[in-house]
Design an enzyme around this catalytic site. Sequence first.
Site, PDB file in Angstrom:
ATOM      1  N   HIS A 292      51.687  36.328  -4.812  1.00  9.17           N
ATOM      2  CA  HIS A 292      50.860  35.548  -3.880  1.00  9.17           C
ATOM      3  C   HIS A 292      51.767  34.525  -3.221  1.00  9.17           C
ATOM      4  O   HIS A 292      52.866  34.235  -3.726  1.00  9.17           O
ATOM      5  CB  HIS A 292      49.713  34.860  -4.640  1.00  9.17           C
ATOM      6  CG  HIS A 292      50.154  34.130  -5.879  1.00  9.17           C
ATOM      7  ND1 HIS A 292      50.701  32.865  -5.834  1.00  9.17           N
ATOM      8  CD2 HIS A 292      50.195  34.504  -7.189  1.00  9.17           C
ATOM      9  CE1 HIS A 292      51.023  32.485  -7.068  1.00  9.17           C
ATOM     10  NE2 HIS A 292      50.746  33.463  -7.909  1.00  9.17           N
TER      11      HIS A 292
ATOM     12  N   HIS B  27      46.527  43.520 -11.805  1.00  6.79           N
ATOM     13  CA  HIS B  27      46.600  42.498 -10.748  1.00  6.79           C
ATOM     14  C   HIS B  27      47.677  42.874  -9.750  1.00  6.79           C
ATOM     15  O   HIS B  27      48.381  43.873  -9.930  1.00  6.79           O
ATOM     16  CB  HIS B  27      46.831  41.098 -11.335  1.00  6.79           C
ATOM     17  CG  HIS B  27      48.070  40.939 -12.157  1.00  6.79           C
ATOM     18  ND1 HIS B  27      49.317  40.767 -11.586  1.00  6.79           N
ATOM     19  CD2 HIS B  27      48.261  40.925 -13.504  1.00  6.79           C
ATOM     20  CE1 HIS B  27      50.212  40.633 -12.563  1.00  6.79           C
ATOM     21  NE2 HIS B  27      49.613  40.734 -13.728  1.00  6.79           N
TER      22      HIS B  27
ATOM     23  N   GLU C 277      57.515  36.499 -14.031  1.00  7.74           N
ATOM     24  CA  GLU C 277      57.148  35.949 -12.720  1.00  7.74           C
ATOM     25  C   GLU C 277      58.216  34.981 -12.226  1.00  7.74           C
ATOM     26  O   GLU C 277      58.589  34.040 -12.937  1.00  7.74           O
ATOM     27  CB  GLU C 277      55.807  35.204 -12.837  1.00  7.74           C
ATOM     28  CG  GLU C 277      55.403  34.471 -11.567  1.00  7.74           C
ATOM     29  CD  GLU C 277      54.008  33.881 -11.643  1.00  7.74           C
ATOM     30  OE1 GLU C 277      53.582  33.485 -12.752  1.00  7.74           O
ATOM     31  OE2 GLU C 277      53.340  33.814 -10.593  1.00  7.74           O
TER      32      GLU C 277
ATOM     33  N   ARG D  96      54.354  39.617 -18.790  1.00  7.58           N
ATOM     34  CA  ARG D  96      54.444  39.303 -17.350  1.00  7.58           C
ATOM     35  C   ARG D  96      55.775  38.584 -17.134  1.00  7.58           C
ATOM     36  O   ARG D  96      56.170  37.735 -17.939  1.00  7.58           O
ATOM     37  CB  ARG D  96      53.269  38.443 -16.889  1.00  7.58           C
ATOM     38  CG  ARG D  96      53.321  38.109 -15.408  1.00  7.58           C
ATOM     39  CD  ARG D  96      51.963  37.670 -14.821  1.00  7.58           C
ATOM     40  NE  ARG D  96      51.415  36.464 -15.419  1.00  7.58           N
ATOM     41  CZ  ARG D  96      50.404  36.442 -16.277  1.00  7.58           C
ATOM     42  NH1 ARG D  96      49.816  37.555 -16.662  1.00  7.58           N
ATOM     43  NH2 ARG D  96      49.966  35.290 -16.773  1.00  7.58           N
TER      44      ARG D  96
ATOM     45  N   HIS E  26      44.047  35.131 -17.706  1.00  7.70           N
ATOM     46  CA  HIS E  26      43.961  33.677 -17.510  1.00  7.70           C
ATOM     47  C   HIS E  26      43.629  32.952 -18.821  1.00  7.70           C
ATOM     48  O   HIS E  26      42.821  32.031 -18.855  1.00  7.70           O
ATOM     49  CB  HIS E  26      42.941  33.335 -16.416  1.00  7.70           C
ATOM     50  CG  HIS E  26      43.451  33.658 -15.044  1.00  7.70           C
ATOM     51  ND1 HIS E  26      42.634  33.762 -13.945  1.00  7.70           N
ATOM     52  CD2 HIS E  26      44.700  33.908 -14.601  1.00  7.70           C
ATOM     53  CE1 HIS E  26      43.377  34.067 -12.877  1.00  7.70           C
ATOM     54  NE2 HIS E  26      44.635  34.172 -13.259  1.00  7.70           N
TER      55      HIS E  26
ATOM     56  N   TYR F 242      49.723  45.163 -19.684  1.00 10.84           N
ATOM     57  CA  TYR F 242      48.832  44.579 -20.684  1.00 10.84           C
ATOM     58  C   TYR F 242      48.152  45.699 -21.463  1.00 10.84           C
ATOM     59  O   TYR F 242      47.401  46.487 -20.894  1.00 10.84           O
ATOM     60  CB  TYR F 242      47.785  43.694 -19.983  1.00 10.84           C
ATOM     61  CG  TYR F 242      48.423  42.745 -18.986  1.00 10.84           C
ATOM     62  CD1 TYR F 242      48.912  41.507 -19.391  1.00 10.84           C
ATOM     63  CD2 TYR F 242      48.582  43.115 -17.637  1.00 10.84           C
ATOM     64  CE1 TYR F 242      49.534  40.663 -18.490  1.00 10.84           C
ATOM     65  CE2 TYR F 242      49.204  42.268 -16.726  1.00 10.84           C
ATOM     66  CZ  TYR F 242      49.680  41.044 -17.163  1.00 10.84           C
ATOM     67  OH  TYR F 242      50.296  40.202 -16.258  1.00 10.84           O
TER      68      TYR F 242
ATOM     69  N   ASP G  76      52.906  31.365 -18.938  1.00 12.58           N
ATOM     70  CA  ASP G  76      52.810  31.271 -17.477  1.00 12.58           C
ATOM     71  C   ASP G  76      52.557  29.796 -17.182  1.00 12.58           C
ATOM     72  O   ASP G  76      51.465  29.284 -17.444  1.00 12.58           O
ATOM     73  CB  ASP G  76      51.657  32.150 -16.984  1.00 12.58           C
ATOM     74  CG  ASP G  76      51.535  32.177 -15.463  1.00 12.58           C
ATOM     75  OD1 ASP G  76      52.089  31.277 -14.798  1.00 12.58           O
ATOM     76  OD2 ASP G  76      50.865  33.084 -14.944  1.00 12.58           O
TER      77      ASP G  76
ATOM     78  N   GLU H  81      55.446  38.936  -9.665  1.00 13.08           N
ATOM     79  CA  GLU H  81      54.975  38.797 -11.042  1.00 13.08           C
ATOM     80  C   GLU H  81      54.318  40.047 -11.602  1.00 13.08           C
ATOM     81  O   GLU H  81      53.153  40.015 -11.992  1.00 13.08           O
ATOM     82  CB  GLU H  81      54.006  37.617 -11.144  1.00 13.08           C
ATOM     83  CG  GLU H  81      52.881  37.594 -10.110  1.00 13.08           C
ATOM     84  CD  GLU H  81      51.913  36.438 -10.352  1.00 13.08           C
ATOM     85  OE1 GLU H  81      51.404  36.336 -11.475  1.00 13.08           O
ATOM     86  OE2 GLU H  81      51.693  35.654  -9.430  1.00 13.08           O
TER      87      GLU H  81
ATOM     88  N   ASP I 148      32.794   7.614 -17.785  1.00 11.53           N
ATOM     89  CA  ASP I 148      33.674   6.708 -17.029  1.00 11.53           C
ATOM     90  C   ASP I 148      35.093   7.242 -16.842  1.00 11.53           C
ATOM     91  O   ASP I 148      35.967   6.521 -16.364  1.00 11.53           O
ATOM     92  CB  ASP I 148      33.769   5.355 -17.756  1.00 11.53           C
ATOM     93  CG  ASP I 148      32.469   4.599 -17.692  1.00 11.53           C
ATOM     94  OD1 ASP I 148      31.636   4.934 -16.824  1.00 11.53           O
ATOM     95  OD2 ASP I 148      32.271   3.678 -18.500  1.00 11.53           O
TER      96      ASP I 148
ATOM     97  N   HIS J 158      48.212  29.250  -5.679  1.00 12.95           N
ATOM     98  CA  HIS J 158      47.860  30.425  -4.859  1.00 12.95           C
ATOM     99  C   HIS J 158      47.765  29.869  -3.442  1.00 12.95           C
ATOM    100  O   HIS J 158      46.705  29.437  -3.004  1.00 12.95           O
ATOM    101  CB  HIS J 158      46.527  31.039  -5.301  1.00 12.95           C
ATOM    102  CG  HIS J 158      46.618  31.669  -6.660  1.00 12.95           C
ATOM    103  ND1 HIS J 158      45.534  32.103  -7.367  1.00 12.95           N
ATOM    104  CD2 HIS J 158      47.698  31.959  -7.443  1.00 12.95           C
ATOM    105  CE1 HIS J 158      45.933  32.613  -8.524  1.00 12.95           C
ATOM    106  NE2 HIS J 158      47.239  32.527  -8.593  1.00 12.95           N
TER     107      HIS J 158
ATOM    108  N   ASP K  88      55.582  28.343 -10.296  1.00 13.20           N
ATOM    109  CA  ASP K  88      54.695  29.277 -11.002  1.00 13.20           C
ATOM    110  C   ASP K  88      55.579  30.340 -11.655  1.00 13.20           C
ATOM    111  O   ASP K  88      55.992  31.292 -11.000  1.00 13.20           O
ATOM    112  CB  ASP K  88      53.711  29.897  -9.984  1.00 13.20           C
ATOM    113  CG  ASP K  88      52.729  30.858 -10.619  1.00 13.20           C
ATOM    114  OD1 ASP K  88      52.682  30.942 -11.853  1.00 13.20           O
ATOM    115  OD2 ASP K  88      51.991  31.525  -9.856  1.00 13.20           O
TER     116      ASP K  88
END
Length: 456
Positions: free
Chosen positions: A351, A347, A405, A403, A240, A385, A257, A381, A36, A358, A268
């Site tokens: 974007h 990467h 960004e 990173r 991610h 790594y 991030d 960004e 529910d 995105h 972002d």
Amino acid sequence: MSVQEFKRRRRRLMDAMDEHSVAILPTAPVYIRNRDVEYPYRPDSDFFYLTGFPEPEAVAVLIPGREHGEYILFSRENDPKMETWNGPRAGQEGAVSEYHADDCFPIDDIDDILPGLLENKSRVFYTMGAHPDFDQRLIGWVNRLRKQSRAGIHTPGEFVALDHLVHDMRLYKSSFELRAMRRAAKISAEAHCRAMQHCKPGMMEYQLEAELLHTFMYHGARSPAYASIVGSGVNGCILHYVENSAKMKDGDLVLIDAGAEIDCYAADISRTFPVNGRFSKAQKALYELVLAAQYAAIEQVQPGNHWNDPHEAAVKVFTQGLKDLGLLKGSLQTLLKKQAYRRFYMHRTGHWLGMDVHDVGDYKIDTEWRVLEPGMTLTVEPGLYIPAESKGVAKKWWNIGIRIEDDVLVTRDGHEILSAGVPKTVDEIEALMAGVKPSRRAKPKTKSAGTRKATK
Ligand code: GLY
Ligand code: MN
Ligand code: MN
């Protein structure tokens, strides 16, 4: 919310259509989390961009040149019993008076009414695949019309991708949209500062996430624009990572991030900082390389430059820097040609950013990268790594994920960094984490005219 702004958008879209066409936009369904319990409701971005209508179970139909009104909305009917449980609904009257629909019908009547609106039109502008259940219903309505062809009813013969038109509009942000984006960025920047100030060895990653959410919520951003990433140590190397479940260790870095959503517009932002407030020598060396790559990339955000210029600038800085640190070996030219940096930077540099984190909009027109124009907003960004046990990499570099960004608007004479309110130099970060008052820290740089370049 400015109803005039939504009206202008619908006008622009309808001006790009022709009078034999109709555009159909369903909003997003309510998604069930479990039994529910529903996920918090978020309207479809294209639908909301054109209507500003926040309720689920709604469909907008735009019919340029229709005498009895060009903007038709289907929405939920008023229902006092349901409204007692779930809050007020605009109903059909409210859709007309508050949201300026020319006409509004109950959503439960759509099967009877919508086929009639398609009748004798040549072209249907519709985005296939975004809401598969609605695709099926639309196909059903068209088939119903086809069966009536002997009665002289003409079925639309052409289906045109609506997203192409709307997404190009969404790529250029109006001042109304930029107000929301600036606010989302400001709140997010404050949240990142708060996380830096609260961070201590031994805390859990989710406790830093709680600090971010506190600031988002406190300022009215009820939802992040995407799942927040708080990754310390090796978790910073998982692009991610959203578990945010580890204990943060003295000596590790933590990569955050996270961005707030305001009025359906995203921020972002990524920042990386030492859990104990002081960068080690190796962390500082890599951090300053990422920062140099980011500065070089941001400098390329200029009207007339193309989409890929920031990425190319970042990649050049990375390749030279990784070579200088002994992480890549060979001639600069060969390393660039082989894209050797991809082992540590897998990467791209950014974007589009807007209603969707995105965001929509083409990155290439035919085979050419898109030229940057005022009003476009994008992220910059770059990151590096290096997980543990990286083969052939000295141990001092292991478990470092970084990173940085920012959210950047292309302006008439350069760019504006929307997310400049959160520090990013080593000195600024260490000062903030040590509790040094902001007035004693350097002021963030937001605007840069830079050099204007010819269109490539
Ligand atoms: N937060 C997702 C991204 O940076 O693209
Ligand atoms: Mn991000
Ligand atoms: Mn991003």
